[in-house]
Design an enzyme around this catalytic site. Sequence first.
Site, PDB file in Angstrom:
ATOM      1  N   SER A   1       3.621   8.429   5.403  1.00 13.34           N
ATOM      2  CA  SER A   1       2.347   8.288   6.088  1.00 13.34           C
ATOM      3  C   SER A   1       2.558   7.682   7.470  1.00 13.34           C
ATOM      4  O   SER A   1       3.569   7.032   7.734  1.00 13.34           O
ATOM      5  CB  SER A   1       1.403   7.390   5.279  1.00 13.34           C
ATOM      6  OG  SER A   1       1.908   6.066   5.224  1.00 13.34           O
TER       7      SER A   1
ATOM      8  N   GLY B   1      41.770  30.199  -9.336  1.00 11.15           N
ATOM      9  CA  GLY B   1      40.764  30.443 -10.363  1.00 11.15           C
ATOM     10  C   GLY B   1      40.135  31.815 -10.225  1.00 11.15           C
ATOM     11  O   GLY B   1      39.922  32.527 -11.209  1.00 11.15           O
TER      12      GLY B   1
ATOM     13  N   LEU C   1       0.860  -1.174   0.000  1.00 14.98           N
ATOM     14  CA  LEU C   1       0.000   0.000   0.000  1.00 14.98           C
ATOM     15  C   LEU C   1       0.903   1.233   0.000  1.00 14.98           C
ATOM     16  O   LEU C   1       1.754   1.380   0.874  1.00 14.98           O
ATOM     17  CB  LEU C   1      -0.922   0.024   1.219  1.00 14.98           C
ATOM     18  CG  LEU C   1      -2.285  -0.675   1.069  1.00 14.98           C
ATOM     19  CD1 LEU C   1      -2.104  -2.172   0.849  1.00 14.98           C
ATOM     20  CD2 LEU C   1      -3.150  -0.413   2.300  1.00 14.98           C
TER      21      LEU C   1
ATOM     22  N   GLY D   1       3.024   7.528   0.838  1.00 12.28           N
ATOM     23  CA  GLY D   1       4.118   8.490   0.752  1.00 12.28           C
ATOM     24  C   GLY D   1       5.281   8.025  -0.094  1.00 12.28           C
ATOM     25  O   GLY D   1       6.120   8.828  -0.492  1.00 12.28           O
ATOM     26  N   ASN D   2       5.400   6.729  -0.334  1.00 10.87           N
ATOM     27  CA  ASN D   2       6.433   6.170  -1.219  1.00 10.87           C
ATOM     28  C   ASN D   2       7.848   6.336  -0.671  1.00 10.87           C
ATOM     29  O   ASN D   2       8.813   6.311  -1.415  1.00 10.87           O
ATOM     30  CB  ASN D   2       6.350   6.813  -2.604  1.00 10.87           C
ATOM     31  CG  ASN D   2       7.072   5.985  -3.657  1.00 10.87           C
ATOM     32  OD1 ASN D   2       7.087   4.756  -3.581  1.00 10.87           O
ATOM     33  ND2 ASN D   2       7.670   6.640  -4.628  1.00 10.87           N
TER      34      ASN D   2
ATOM     35  N   GLY E   1      20.745  28.275 -14.880  1.00  9.32           N
ATOM     36  CA  GLY E   1      20.200  27.776 -13.630  1.00  9.32           C
ATOM     37  C   GLY E   1      20.924  26.568 -13.120  1.00  9.32           C
ATOM     38  O   GLY E   1      20.678  26.113 -12.022  1.00  9.32           O
TER      39      GLY E   1
ATOM     40  N   GLU F   1      39.317  27.530   0.232  1.00  5.84           N
ATOM     41  CA  GLU F   1      40.127  26.440   0.780  1.00  5.84           C
ATOM     42  C   GLU F   1      40.491  26.694   2.231  1.00  5.84           C
ATOM     43  O   GLU F   1      40.419  25.797   3.074  1.00  5.84           O
ATOM     44  CB  GLU F   1      41.402  26.252  -0.050  1.00  5.84           C
ATOM     45  CG  GLU F   1      41.174  25.749  -1.465  1.00  5.84           C
ATOM     46  CD  GLU F   1      41.037  26.886  -2.457  1.00  5.84           C
ATOM     47  OE1 GLU F   1      40.779  28.028  -2.027  1.00  5.84           O
ATOM     48  OE2 GLU F   1      41.196  26.650  -3.665  1.00  5.84           O
TER      49      GLU F   1
ATOM     50  N   LEU G   1      -3.952  -1.803   8.163  1.00  2.00           N
ATOM     51  CA  LEU G   1      -4.026  -0.899   9.298  1.00  2.00           C
ATOM     52  C   LEU G   1      -4.918   0.280   8.927  1.00  2.00           C
ATOM     53  O   LEU G   1      -4.594   1.055   8.024  1.00  2.00           O
ATOM     54  CB  LEU G   1      -2.622  -0.414   9.691  1.00  2.00           C
ATOM     55  CG  LEU G   1      -2.538   0.635  10.793  1.00  2.00           C
ATOM     56  CD1 LEU G   1      -3.118   0.096  12.101  1.00  2.00           C
ATOM     57  CD2 LEU G   1      -1.092   1.086  10.996  1.00  2.00           C
TER      58      LEU G   1
END
Length: 1120
Positions: free
Chosen positions: A126, A864, A39, A42-43, A580, A1043, A183
């Site tokens: 969840s 740099g 189930l 929220g994965n 970006g 650095e 549940l």
Amino acid sequence: MDDQKRRTLVLQGDKSTWITPSCLAELLQLKSLYPLAPLVVGNTFIGPPVNLTGSFYPVIISPARVPELSIVNFAEKGITIGAACSLAMVRSILSEAVSQLPEEKNKIFRVILQLLAGKHIRCESSLGGSILSGSSSWELNPILAVGNCTFNLASVDKRRQVTLKQLLFDESGTADLRAEEILISINIPFSKKGEFVSAFRQLQRWGTTAPVDIAAMKVILKEGTDLIMSMNIYYGGSESACIFAKCVSELLVGRRWNESMLDEACKLFLEEIPVQESALIGMMENERTLTISFFFKFYLQVLKELKKTIHFPHNDVSHKDIQYAAYASNFKNSLKGFHQRTSNGFHVGHNEELSHLHEDENEQSVSHKSHVLQTIVEEEFNDEEDTSAVDGELFLALVTSSRHYAKIISIHKEEALKVPGVIDIITLADVPGLSNSNLFEEIEVKYIGQAICAVIANTQNHANQATSRVRVQYEELEPVVLSIQDSIKHNSFFEPVRTMEYGNVEEAFKGVDHILEGEDYIGGLDDLHLESQSVRVIPRVDENELEVFISTKDPASIQAAVASAINIPSDYISCCVEKGQGLEHSHTASQAAITAVAAHKTGQAVSSVIEQRVKLPVLRPQPAFYGKYKVGCMDDGRIVALDVTYYCNAGHRPDESFKVLTMSLLSAQNAYSIPNARCNVAACRTNLPAKLFCAGYGFAQAAMLTEIWIDAVADRCGVSPEKVRHLNLHKENSETPFKQEFDATNLLGCWDECLEKSSYHQRRTAVRESNKQCTWKKRGFSIIPVMFPVGFIADFINQASVLVHVNKDGWVLVTPAGNDMDQETLTKMMQVASRELRIPISYVHVSEISTSVPSDGSRMPSSGSTVHIMAVQEACQILLQRLQAIINLNPEATWTECIQEAFRLRICLSASGHYRIPDPVLDWGKEKEVKTPDFIFGAACTEVELDCRTGDHKNIRTDVVIDVGSSISQAVNIEQIKNAFNQGLGLYTNDDLKYSLQPTMNGAHPNQADVLSSRREPEQLNVTLLPSTPNPYVGCSPKAVEEVSAFLGSSVFFAIKDAVLAARQHIGLPGTILLPVPARPQHVRIACGNHLIDAKQTSDKQELTLDDHLTENINSNGMN
């Protein structure tokens, strides 16, 4: 419409079926038909295996449309919350309940709120998934168990209610969760009168969400007494989601809440709490000590509450058993947890006001370049994400090795070619370039993630599916070399092994008072937080040209790699950084070359993105460093002889390793003058990806190892570390190990200024006195110097080119060469152009990084920044010289009028500036004096407070003093110092990447990801810049500070070490310790000693408050 809402939604994929039922009855029926189907709400539990390992589930059920799983019900005995509610919703519900309920009824709610998962987990996870996942990283299970929460379970034929205790610890098995059960909701009861509840946790890394250990404890005392009526203690987070301390909980019932009970509880804990067999050496004692530490904190919290509410008759409790009056004033600091305050910002010394540092030469406000770019990123991501596809674009996915070291027997591609949408499979035979055998490996793989071939398809999903169907058969080879220790054992090094020696080392060792030998290890930086690496290549078939769009800031190396792979001139390739973007890493060269080969073969645009499951082994993290040292010193701490060898884990090919080792060799003594020294550096050949080196090119690691053996000398001689450091510093006119005479006045100035600004000696004395009185919390101090040589890697990278063009309306466009540049450098370039051309900074714009101006300059921030700024200065001076005649004829004319007149007179308004560091770099083949273009000096003093029971620490204050030379923008420099300092904290106190023989990497779960928050930062960060110190080698001296500032983060490490030594001294343990780098909480806790395991030591509860201003309110429920 109602019929549509009641319909079950089904989404059929190639491998999985996604089903969303419309009601509870349908959900229960589906779970009965597919008991193993997960189930998903929220994965956060099944998502990582799918993304990282490519696993899949045939059936996935989403209960999002089932209202019973999202209910919230306030009842007489407690609150019922649906299992599908997110943790963010749970937080909102409980926060509202806490604000409305009386204090004695909301104690368990406050404990849950205190230890709820991090924000990025709360928004997705969840409540039910957090409980039933069984993951050891979730904090909720022990808290819900101790709160006697009940679960409402349902299946097609049955509904029942069980407690978490029954679900996890019912020996009969009747309460176990069945596969077809769901549940529905969780009942969280209100707290009762006489109930005390609290929870504690110990993090694995500073600032992360995943705890190593967590404990939840509840005790119910008889009203009006300290008699224990009920006790429940649960542990979790280490190896198991929840452990019930049954014997301790049951045997303490009927006892009184006093010292005798505490001593008995500690003995019972040591007997009952299991230590996992998988625990590493040292971690077993750490877990046992944490167990008792948590209970000790709980004991003090309850004791404090009892003192407020209970009056004991003399015949009930003896004065010997409980001495409340004596303890009340001493518990405050023991009960406090560390709640990091937001940093107060900075101050700038020497009469420079920060409010004026954001103005340019024309008194105009200068906005930081990165602030503008970050806004652009957000707008483009939200508005243009779906419109960036190119017509006919193809997608590429890599087939990579799953072995560290193996011979390829065969590669089967037939099944992959059958996948719908697959266009072709790119192999080594398709690479036109003659020297690109390293793009693909078809004979022998040398690390996990090495590219074997690549699949081209019409969608990214089809390409990914096809890669999983390419079957590669291997024959394992030996030996597999993963670590520096393995490399030393098998003599696996890249040549040459470089050495630098001066003085008479062997003779010097004969005349010293002490000889110390040791070794230390610095872990690698974790790269798991990187964004995905994306490349898009668009071929121009008629012109035989390629456009390459990348997401890193090093287009020059990408251009060279693509040109070599396609076997065409580099000027046929235009390489641009997508607006970006601009990640700090340049290891997409091979990915871009492979994508370009695919685009060249198909004649169509091709995009490639390194997926998360491929990214882990493919990307190249900062490597580990290892050092062996032999130091000869006198009784007063003066070092006269040194023999040190540094190793770095370079991976399967050296790449930038020799540059790094050169810097390590030249930085082997940091800021110290040692008359006789021998330094060796070696690059270890291992079965890992070639390593990427971040800012400093190894300086941060080499200088850190130097400070470690400086500390060892101080310990051996019985002299304070700051005295040893000051005694061995370069003094005024000195000479470096590479025979360079230089003036160390500014180095000593930084040291003295840092001592003064930090009030080091006064605060140090006060802390020593406080530490004598405090058992569990110790303060630590450290002061660290730094001397960084700029421009010592290779002469060909210490250069830069810039194109400055003035439009006829007066606007100035600065186009930098294709190099890796930070936003601070771009801002400085704008300021230099504004100053040299005498125009407002608003007239200046820096274009996106591209290869329109060819260069292969430095990617080190120190050199740099210098070379790019000087290149801008040169170009602007050329333009101004051309315009000078017009300006002299009409001094009152505006800038725009002068430019328009120059355009009418056909004066060239474009100029190219090129700058190189003029002085020679180190020539390993000749022994001669080497001059440095610059040195960057600095010092930092840090104070921390350490909780000896858990290993947690708080950064209280850091004072930084840095010599930035003739600063162009002190405001920008201060921002650089802050950001780099916090990055250094990650290197020395947080990040470490571990490898195993399996093709996975530790720390891949999102709940274990590092949270880059203000928790790392000192509460007070003071920055002082030395007065302007012109550099004789350049016209304007933009000394970069990244650095130096990153290395000064090591001052936090040594402050923690100082606090650990104070803790050990307090209990009579030897002072010498080897604290790992990076120092994580469990390492620090172990170093403090395991005296809590001794019950007699546990009873010693005297604790004084260190500072009144650090006192925090303690909630009446005893929350940490």
